[in-house]
Design an enzyme around this catalytic site. Structure first.
Site, mmCIF file in Angstrom:
data_model
loop_
_atom_site.group_PDB
_atom_site.id
_atom_site.type_symbol
_atom_site.label_atom_id
_atom_site.label_comp_id
_atom_site.label_asym_id
_atom_site.label_seq_id
_atom_site.Cartn_x
_atom_site.Cartn_y
_atom_site.Cartn_z
ATOM 1 N N GLY A 10 1.255 -21.717 31.739
ATOM 2 C CA GLY A 10 1.723 -22.267 30.663
ATOM 3 C C GLY A 10 3.522 -24.001 31.237
ATOM 4 O O GLY A 10 2.395 -24.154 32.219
ATOM 5 N N ILE A 12 6.478 -23.768 32.689
ATOM 6 C CA ILE A 12 6.695 -23.563 33.922
ATOM 7 C C ILE A 12 6.021 -23.242 34.670
ATOM 8 O O ILE A 12 5.603 -23.482 35.932
ATOM 9 C CB ILE A 12 8.376 -23.003 34.090
ATOM 10 C CG1 ILE A 12 9.063 -22.801 32.998
ATOM 11 C CG2 ILE A 12 8.542 -22.412 35.885
ATOM 12 C CD1 ILE A 12 9.986 -22.392 32.849
ATOM 13 N N ASP A 31 -4.310 -15.791 33.370
ATOM 14 C CA ASP A 31 -3.565 -16.385 32.520
ATOM 15 C C ASP A 31 -4.330 -16.206 31.089
ATOM 16 O O ASP A 31 -5.476 -16.259 31.101
ATOM 17 C CB ASP A 31 -3.542 -18.106 31.731
ATOM 18 C CG ASP A 31 -2.015 -18.332 30.891
ATOM 19 O OD1 ASP A 31 -0.969 -18.900 31.505
ATOM 20 O OD2 ASP A 31 -1.899 -17.304 29.676
ATOM 21 N N ASN A 32 -3.596 -15.071 30.223
ATOM 22 C CA ASN A 32 -3.929 -14.531 28.378
ATOM 23 C C ASN A 32 -4.290 -15.455 27.746
ATOM 24 O O ASN A 32 -4.500 -15.610 26.416
ATOM 25 C CB ASN A 32 -3.517 -13.515 28.479
ATOM 26 C CG ASN A 32 -1.766 -13.528 27.789
ATOM 27 O OD1 ASN A 32 -2.207 -14.215 27.455
ATOM 28 N ND2 ASN A 32 -1.920 -11.863 27.711
ATOM 29 N N SER A 125 15.873 -14.705 34.448
ATOM 30 C CA SER A 125 16.678 -15.953 33.608
ATOM 31 C C SER A 125 18.456 -15.706 33.969
ATOM 32 O O SER A 125 18.433 -14.759 33.770
ATOM 33 C CB SER A 125 16.334 -15.437 32.653
ATOM 34 O OG SER A 125 17.317 -16.470 30.838
ATOM 35 N N THR A 127 19.478 -15.475 31.176
ATOM 36 C CA THR A 127 20.585 -14.426 30.155
ATOM 37 C C THR A 127 20.833 -13.382 30.715
ATOM 38 O O THR A 127 21.677 -12.545 30.395
ATOM 39 C CB THR A 127 19.476 -14.914 29.417
ATOM 40 O OG1 THR A 127 20.240 -14.367 28.028
ATOM 41 C CG2 THR A 127 18.206 -13.378 29.904
ATOM 42 N N TYR A 150 14.808 -9.214 25.058
ATOM 43 C CA TYR A 150 13.308 -10.490 26.193
ATOM 44 C C TYR A 150 14.740 -10.279 27.304
ATOM 45 O O TYR A 150 14.533 -10.184 28.905
ATOM 46 C CB TYR A 150 13.230 -11.885 25.835
ATOM 47 C CG TYR A 150 13.655 -13.159 26.751
ATOM 48 C CD1 TYR A 150 15.141 -13.544 26.911
ATOM 49 C CD2 TYR A 150 12.124 -12.967 27.438
ATOM 50 C CE1 TYR A 150 14.760 -14.883 28.235
ATOM 51 C CE2 TYR A 150 12.081 -14.118 28.740
ATOM 52 C CZ TYR A 150 13.257 -14.745 29.390
ATOM 53 O OH TYR A 150 13.467 -15.810 30.011
ATOM 54 N N LYS A 154 14.215 -8.787 31.533
ATOM 55 C CA LYS A 154 14.140 -9.735 32.336
ATOM 56 C C LYS A 154 15.654 -8.915 33.790
ATOM 57 O O LYS A 154 14.427 -8.745 35.188
ATOM 58 C CB LYS A 154 14.858 -11.224 32.617
ATOM 59 C CG LYS A 154 14.057 -12.318 31.868
ATOM 60 C CD LYS A 154 13.004 -12.048 32.380
ATOM 61 C CE LYS A 154 12.039 -13.600 31.506
ATOM 62 N NZ LYS A 154 10.257 -13.662 32.635
ATOM 63 N N PHE A 178 18.103 -21.481 34.566
ATOM 64 C CA PHE A 178 19.686 -21.839 33.062
ATOM 65 C C PHE A 178 17.929 -22.780 32.576
ATOM 66 O O PHE A 178 17.172 -21.641 31.500
ATOM 67 C CB PHE A 178 20.056 -22.944 33.841
ATOM 68 C CG PHE A 178 20.872 -21.497 34.733
ATOM 69 C CD1 PHE A 178 20.952 -21.066 35.663
ATOM 70 C CD2 PHE A 178 22.557 -22.033 33.420
ATOM 71 C CE1 PHE A 178 22.002 -20.291 36.392
ATOM 72 C CE2 PHE A 178 23.535 -20.652 34.450
ATOM 73 C CZ PHE A 178 22.597 -20.234 35.674
ATOM 74 N N LEU A 200 16.261 -25.970 21.387
ATOM 75 C CA LEU A 200 16.223 -27.071 21.071
ATOM 76 C C LEU A 200 16.175 -27.812 21.747
ATOM 77 O O LEU A 200 15.740 -28.891 20.468
ATOM 78 C CB LEU A 200 18.407 -27.131 22.264
ATOM 79 C CG LEU A 200 18.862 -28.767 21.811
ATOM 80 C CD1 LEU A 200 19.865 -28.365 20.372
ATOM 81 C CD2 LEU A 200 20.389 -28.608 22.196
ATOM 82 N N GLY A 297 23.604 -14.292 18.442
ATOM 83 C CA GLY A 297 23.087 -13.684 20.059
ATOM 84 C C GLY A 297 23.799 -14.878 20.842
ATOM 85 O O GLY A 297 22.911 -14.875 22.158
HETATM 86 C C1 WQD Z 1 20.457 -23.962 23.443
HETATM 87 C C2 WQD Z 1 21.603 -24.462 23.001
HETATM 88 C C3 WQD Z 1 21.487 -23.020 20.601
HETATM 89 C C4 WQD Z 1 17.713 -24.672 18.220
HETATM 90 C C5 WQD Z 1 16.980 -19.261 25.635
HETATM 91 C C6 WQD Z 1 16.429 -17.948 26.185
HETATM 92 C C7 WQD Z 1 16.842 -18.439 28.431
HETATM 93 C C8 WQD Z 1 15.589 -19.519 28.385
HETATM 94 C C9 WQD Z 1 15.913 -20.554 27.474
HETATM 95 C C10 WQD Z 1 13.747 -18.457 28.864
HETATM 96 C C11 WQD Z 1 22.073 -23.200 22.225
HETATM 97 C C12 WQD Z 1 21.506 -24.915 20.600
HETATM 98 C C13 WQD Z 1 19.617 -24.766 20.136
HETATM 99 C C14 WQD Z 1 18.285 -25.553 17.698
HETATM 100 C C15 WQD Z 1 20.528 -25.354 17.799
HETATM 101 N N1 WQD Z 1 14.018 -18.677 27.489
HETATM 102 N N2 WQD Z 1 20.248 -25.042 19.602
HETATM 103 N N3 WQD Z 1 19.298 -26.029 17.342
HETATM 104 O O1 WQD Z 1 19.236 -19.774 23.532
HETATM 105 O O2 WQD Z 1 20.230 -21.064 25.897
HETATM 106 O O3 WQD Z 1 18.539 -19.842 25.941
HETATM 107 O O4 WQD Z 1 16.021 -20.060 26.100
HETATM 108 O O5 WQD Z 1 13.364 -18.550 29.215
HETATM 109 O O6 WQD Z 1 16.393 -17.239 28.032
HETATM 110 O O7 WQD Z 1 18.146 -17.063 26.228
HETATM 111 O O8 WQD Z 1 18.087 -22.002 24.954
HETATM 112 O O9 WQD Z 1 17.290 -24.289 23.985
HETATM 113 O O10 WQD Z 1 17.448 -21.662 22.133
HETATM 114 O O11 WQD Z 1 19.535 -22.904 22.626
HETATM 115 O O12 WQD Z 1 21.478 -25.894 17.819
HETATM 116 O O13 WQD Z 1 17.537 -25.502 16.996
HETATM 117 O O14 WQD Z 1 21.017 -24.711 21.370
HETATM 118 O O15 WQD Z 1 22.609 -22.679 19.923
HETATM 119 O O16 WQD Z 1 23.330 -22.969 21.842
HETATM 120 P P1 WQD Z 1 18.795 -21.054 24.958
HETATM 121 P P2 WQD Z 1 18.055 -22.786 23.047
#
Ligand code: WQD
Length: 337
Positions: A10, A12, A31-32, A125, A127, A150, A154, A178, A200, A297
């Site tokens: 994967g 990471i 890994d599956n 995470s 989270t 999710y 964790k 993070f 993002l 969320g």
């Molecule tokens: C980051 C920021 C969105 C997409 C999650 C999980 C965390 C980890 C990382 C697994 C936010 C904004 C996003 C888009 C946007 N996952 N955004 N447009 O939600 O902080 O964390 O992913 O391990 O555990 O909770 O990451 O990248 O989804 O979002 O504006 O198309 O970008 O609103 O503010 P997030 P993200």
């Protein structure tokens, strides 16, 4: 010393396999292939010249897990990445997440508890903090009821490990990531999101390369400097290196408690608009984006206190946001070429 890396093909996981091999460890990957491909092995070999042992195996099959540990008797160091990790999907299909993320952890720990000693690194995470009261977020910040199944897997995973470590010879380190981004500087391995990216940075690079029409910015009415949400974006190679340091800490019996917890971030918060501007700078392209409503969320702000990881692990993130975005962009261009 063989080290098991579950989910080692994967995003990471593969970067951590590279860093383990760089430190001389022999790596066995489980890994599956539900969210990765076997070609990732070629990328790892291209970087290190060493081919890890790969066992295609689904950790939800208890017998298969038992057979694996019969085959690899000397496996006592484990870094456990294998899990489902899409926040939105977990809301729609919680049982998939509770089965995949919890039962697999239990089966792994049931095998490790039979060993005279075991070192276990758990992929957790930030989270679990939900929207923390204070920034930067320290490891003592209260764990809140996560918003998504999710995130709850964790939180529950950390609790299962803590309860088990108390009564077994398992020593564990929980690593609360993070926001991992970027790809290996060699562009041999990187993030391979399946379908429409939820996160993002891959959405930004796919928009930049023309795969997506425009980026939706989820909200610009947050109480932040520019109104968009703030996160701590950490380069995946920095993150990978922290895993090797944490594992070595347990192998060298340096841990002060049976279970230790570390936040892994840069300590710097970046807003969505700042990430977009970073992309535009490193790619010299204008990104098409549109301000939309907030995503269900989402929290306003999260960035890590790096004090404990710096002082106890002796680890510090080195890559800047621009360097991480540059590596993500170079990777996107490579896989689409
Ligand atoms: C980051 C920021 C969105 C997409 C999650 C999980 C965390 C980890 C990382 C697994 C936010 C904004 C996003 C888009 C946007 N996952 N955004 N447009 O939600 O902080 O964390 O992913 O391990 O555990 O909770 O990451 O990248 O989804 O979002 O504006 O198309 O970008 O609103 O503010 P997030 P993200």
């Amino acid at each position: 010393m063989k080290i098991l890396v579950t989910g080692g093909l994967g995003f990471i996981g593969s970067h951590t396999v590279v860093e383990l091999q760089n430190e001389g460890f022999e790596v066995v990957i489980i890994d599956n292939l539900s969210n990765s491909t076997e070609e990732v092995l070629d990328g790892i070999v291209a970087i290190t010249g060493k081919k890890p042992i790969f066992e295609k195996l689904d950790l939800r099959e208890k017998n298969a897990v038992q057979d694996f540990f019969k085959k690899y008797q000397d496996m006592s160091g484990v870094i456990h990445f294998a899990a489902s990790k899409a926040v939105g999907e977990s809301v729609i299909n919680p049982l998939l997440y509770y089965e995949n993320n919890i039962s697999t952890l239990v089966y792994l720990l049931q095998e490790l508890q039979q060993k005279p000693e075991a070192s276990f690194i758990f992929s957790s995470s930030c989270t679990v903090y939900g929207q923390a009261e204070k920034m930067p977020i320290t490891e003592n910040a209260p764990v809140q009821q996560p918003i998504s199944p999710y995130g709850n897997t964790k939180k529950i995973g950390e609790e299962i490990i803590a309860d088990t470590a108390k009564v077994t010879n398992i020593n564990a380190i929980l690593l609360r990531y993070f926001n991992p981004i970027g790809s290996h500087p060699t562009t041999q391995i990187g993030e391979l999101p399946i379908g429409v990216p939820q996160n993002l940075v891959p959405f930004i690079t796919q928009t930049g390369i023309g795969l997506r029409q425009e980026l939706a910015v989820f909200g610009d009415d947050y109480p932040t400097a520019d109104g968009t949400a703030v996160r701590d974006y950490i380069h995946v190679v920095d993150l990978a290196k922290a895993h090797v340091i944490a594992l070595q800490r347990l192998l060298d019996k340096q841990n002060l408690d049976k279970v230790e917890t570390f936040n892994l971030g840069t300590g710097t918060g970046s807003s969505v608009l700042e990430v977009i501007h970073s992309f535009e700078k490193v790619s010299d392209k204008k990104l098409t984006y549109k301000i939309m409503g907030r995503r269900e969320g989402d929290i306003t702000e999260a960035y890590a206190s790096t004090t404990k990881a710096n002082e106890v692990l002796g680890w510090k993130a080195k890559f800047t946001l621009d360097q991480a975005m540059d590596s993500a962009w170079k990777w996107e261009q490579k896989i689409r070429s």
